[in-house]
Write an enzyme that holds these catalytic residues in place. Structure first.
Site, PDB file in Angstrom:
ATOM      1  N   TYR A   1      11.481  -3.118  31.330  1.00 33.57           N
ATOM      2  CA  TYR A   1      10.158  -3.175  31.962  1.00 33.57           C
ATOM      3  C   TYR A   1      10.268  -3.679  33.403  1.00 33.57           C
ATOM      4  O   TYR A   1       9.676  -3.108  34.329  1.00 33.57           O
ATOM      5  CB  TYR A   1       9.273  -4.095  31.127  1.00 33.57           C
ATOM      6  CG  TYR A   1       7.805  -4.097  31.479  1.00 33.57           C
ATOM      7  CD1 TYR A   1       6.948  -3.108  30.997  1.00 33.57           C
ATOM      8  CD2 TYR A   1       7.246  -5.110  32.260  1.00 33.57           C
ATOM      9  CE1 TYR A   1       5.588  -3.125  31.295  1.00 33.57           C
ATOM     10  CE2 TYR A   1       5.894  -5.132  32.554  1.00 33.57           C
ATOM     11  CZ  TYR A   1       5.065  -4.140  32.068  1.00 33.57           C
ATOM     12  OH  TYR A   1       3.723  -4.165  32.362  1.00 33.57           O
TER      13      TYR A   1
ATOM     14  N   SER B   1       3.212  -4.466  38.181  1.00 30.12           N
ATOM     15  CA  SER B   1       3.031  -5.693  37.392  1.00 30.12           C
ATOM     16  C   SER B   1       3.570  -6.836  38.245  1.00 30.12           C
ATOM     17  O   SER B   1       4.302  -6.599  39.218  1.00 30.12           O
ATOM     18  CB  SER B   1       3.862  -5.562  36.111  1.00 30.12           C
ATOM     19  OG  SER B   1       4.059  -6.823  35.500  1.00 30.12           O
TER      20      SER B   1
HETATM   21  P1  NAD Z   1      -2.611  -0.273  26.646  1.00 23.88           P
HETATM   22  O1  NAD Z   1      -1.585  -0.234  25.573  1.00 23.88           O
HETATM   23  O2  NAD Z   1      -3.948  -0.857  26.390  1.00 23.88           O
HETATM   24  O3  NAD Z   1      -2.836   1.204  27.217  1.00 23.88           O
HETATM   25  C1  NAD Z   1      -1.778   2.049  27.523  1.00 23.88           C
HETATM   26  C2  NAD Z   1      -2.233   3.493  27.378  1.00 23.88           C
HETATM   27  O4  NAD Z   1      -1.138   4.329  27.760  1.00 23.88           O
HETATM   28  C3  NAD Z   1      -2.595   3.881  25.926  1.00 23.88           C
HETATM   29  O5  NAD Z   1      -3.839   4.557  25.901  1.00 23.88           O
HETATM   30  C4  NAD Z   1      -1.452   4.787  25.495  1.00 23.88           C
HETATM   31  O6  NAD Z   1      -1.852   5.809  24.584  1.00 23.88           O
HETATM   32  C5  NAD Z   1      -1.039   5.389  26.836  1.00 23.88           C
HETATM   33  N1  NAD Z   1       0.324   5.912  26.831  1.00 23.88           N
HETATM   34  C6  NAD Z   1       1.443   5.296  26.354  1.00 23.88           C
HETATM   35  N2  NAD Z   1       2.484   6.126  26.491  1.00 23.88           N
HETATM   36  C7  NAD Z   1       2.022   7.260  27.070  1.00 23.88           C
HETATM   37  C8  NAD Z   1       2.624   8.475  27.464  1.00 23.88           C
HETATM   38  N3  NAD Z   1       3.935   8.707  27.271  1.00 23.88           N
HETATM   39  N4  NAD Z   1       1.856   9.419  28.033  1.00 23.88           N
HETATM   40  C9  NAD Z   1       0.522   9.206  28.205  1.00 23.88           C
HETATM   41  N5  NAD Z   1      -0.100   8.097  27.842  1.00 23.88           N
HETATM   42  C10 NAD Z   1       0.647   7.131  27.277  1.00 23.88           C
HETATM   43  O7  NAD Z   1      -1.886  -1.001  27.870  1.00 23.88           O
HETATM   44  P2  NAD Z   1      -2.429  -1.695  29.215  1.00 23.88           P
HETATM   45  O8  NAD Z   1      -2.178  -3.138  29.080  1.00 23.88           O
HETATM   46  O9  NAD Z   1      -3.752  -1.196  29.584  1.00 23.88           O
HETATM   47  O10 NAD Z   1      -1.335  -1.154  30.246  1.00 23.88           O
HETATM   48  C11 NAD Z   1      -1.595  -0.167  31.215  1.00 23.88           C
HETATM   49  C12 NAD Z   1      -0.586  -0.322  32.347  1.00 23.88           C
HETATM   50  O11 NAD Z   1      -0.747  -1.606  32.936  1.00 23.88           O
HETATM   51  C13 NAD Z   1       0.871  -0.228  31.913  1.00 23.88           C
HETATM   52  O12 NAD Z   1       1.614   0.484  32.896  1.00 23.88           O
HETATM   53  C14 NAD Z   1       1.314  -1.666  31.883  1.00 23.88           C
HETATM   54  O13 NAD Z   1       2.698  -1.802  32.074  1.00 23.88           O
HETATM   55  C15 NAD Z   1       0.520  -2.214  33.040  1.00 23.88           C
HETATM   56  N6  NAD Z   1       0.351  -3.669  33.023  1.00 23.88           N
HETATM   57  C16 NAD Z   1      -0.261  -4.288  31.968  1.00 23.88           C
HETATM   58  C17 NAD Z   1      -0.393  -5.654  31.990  1.00 23.88           C
HETATM   59  C18 NAD Z   1      -1.057  -6.397  30.862  1.00 23.88           C
HETATM   60  O14 NAD Z   1      -0.911  -7.627  30.828  1.00 23.88           O
HETATM   61  N7  NAD Z   1      -1.764  -5.752  29.958  1.00 23.88           N
HETATM   62  C19 NAD Z   1       0.068  -6.396  33.084  1.00 23.88           C
HETATM   63  C20 NAD Z   1       0.673  -5.734  34.139  1.00 23.88           C
HETATM   64  C21 NAD Z   1       0.805  -4.359  34.102  1.00 23.88           C
END
Ligand code: NAD
Length: 260
Positions: free
Chosen positions: A155, A142
């Site tokens: 985080y 991130s």
């Molecule tokens: P999201 O909530 O849409 O998807 C996350 C997925 O992870 C879900 O399907 C959930 O069921 C799964 N998950 C959660 N805990 C789990 C576990 N213990 N085991 C297996 N699966 C699990 O979130 P997103 O925004 O797509 O985030 C995905 C990644 O991207 C994360 O690591 C997040 O930190 C990172 N990220 C997101 C953003 C953003 O702005 N959305 C920015 C930077 C980084």
């Protein structure tokens, strides 16, 4: 077809960024294992891929559970003969001021982001080494792998940690053609972010529109969210890159929020 016949495991791929990466990898010819806590949603994504002519399977996996990770990776390797690409993407967000941060929430977040990255990497590496083809390990970092924000102690700590892990994997894996890199997105409109908007509005005492404009997108060059497609294209670059020239790196995709 940049990933033709490559076996790709994407964790947290039932939703958001991971889901888009799974769809993109499948379009590029990859066989995609969609590993997630949410098995029904993972299977729905796999069915969508199959309906458009791709190959995918849903795998039930809590990435913080050693036995489930080992079993899920073994299931994929048995079915498709190995693992070539790992995208360790599953993640959650929990926000609190540091002095009130419940220890249980701290441990839960670190377990999913860091134990999950470690356990999935440890389970996939032997398959990448055994195939003789090497592989690509991609961590979902991130902007918070490089920068801090208030309320996000766990985080920010976890996302910084992934860069250290990627550098070790890059060094240990190099001789056997395994590369490791980190993608560092800015804010992407997914369920994870949608949940944070009201939480941050409450914690900071401002409106939800104010959170978007003055917290999430304030430092971008154009006030725009990064998209899941933007992030999936970077994942494809790292997954398909053919040599150790590109390893141990972290790439920020954030509309200029953070500039290296
Ligand atoms: P999201 O909530 O849409 O998807 C996350 C997925 O992870 C879900 O399907 C959930 O069921 C799964 N998950 C959660 N805990 C789990 C576990 N213990 N085991 C297996 N699966 C699990 O979130 P997103 O925004 O797509 O985030 C995905 C990644 O991207 C994360 O690591 C997040 O930190 C990172 N990220 C997101 C953003 C953003 O702005 N959305 C920015 C930077 C980084």
């Amino acid at each position: 077809m940049k990933l033709k016949d490559k076996v790709c495991m994407v964790t947290g791929a039932a939703s958001g960024i991971g889901r888009e990466i799974a769809l993109t990898f499948a379009r590029e010819g990859g066989k995609v294992a969609i590993a997630d806590l949410a098995l029904d949603a993972a299977r729905a994504t796999a069915a969508q891929i199959a309906a458009s002519g791709g190959l995918a399977m849903g795998v039930a996996m809590n990435v913080a559970d050693e036995a489930q990770v080992n079993a899920g990776v073994a299931q994929v390797a048995r079915a498709w003969g190995g693992v070539d690409v790992l995208v360790s993407n599953a993640g959650i967000q929990i926000v609190h001021p540091l002095e009130e941060f419940p220890f249980a929430d701290w441990k839960k977040l670190l377990a999913i982001h860091l134990d999950g990255a470690f356990l999935t990497t440890r389970a996939c590496l032997p398959h990448m080494y055994a195939s003789g083809r090497g592989g690509s390990v991609i961590y979902m970092g991130s902007v918070h792998s490089k920068e801090a924000s208030v309320l996000k102690a766990a985080y920010v700590t976890a996302k910084h940690g992934l860069i250290g892990l990627a550098k070790v994997v890059a060094k240990e894996g190099a001789k056997r053609g395994v590369r490791a890199n980190v993608i560092c997105p800015g804010f992407v409109r997914t369920p994870l972010v949608d949940k944070q908007i009201p939480e941050q509005a409450k914690a900071l005492g401002i409106s939800e529109a104010g959170v978007i404009k003055n917290v999430m997108l304030k430092e971008t060059v154009d006030g725009e969210f990064t998209t899941t497609q933007d992030v999936a294209q970077i994942a494809l670059l790292f997954a398909a890159f053919p040599s150790n020239a590109l390893t141990g790196q972290s790439l920020v995709v954030s509309h200029g929020w953070f500039m290296q």
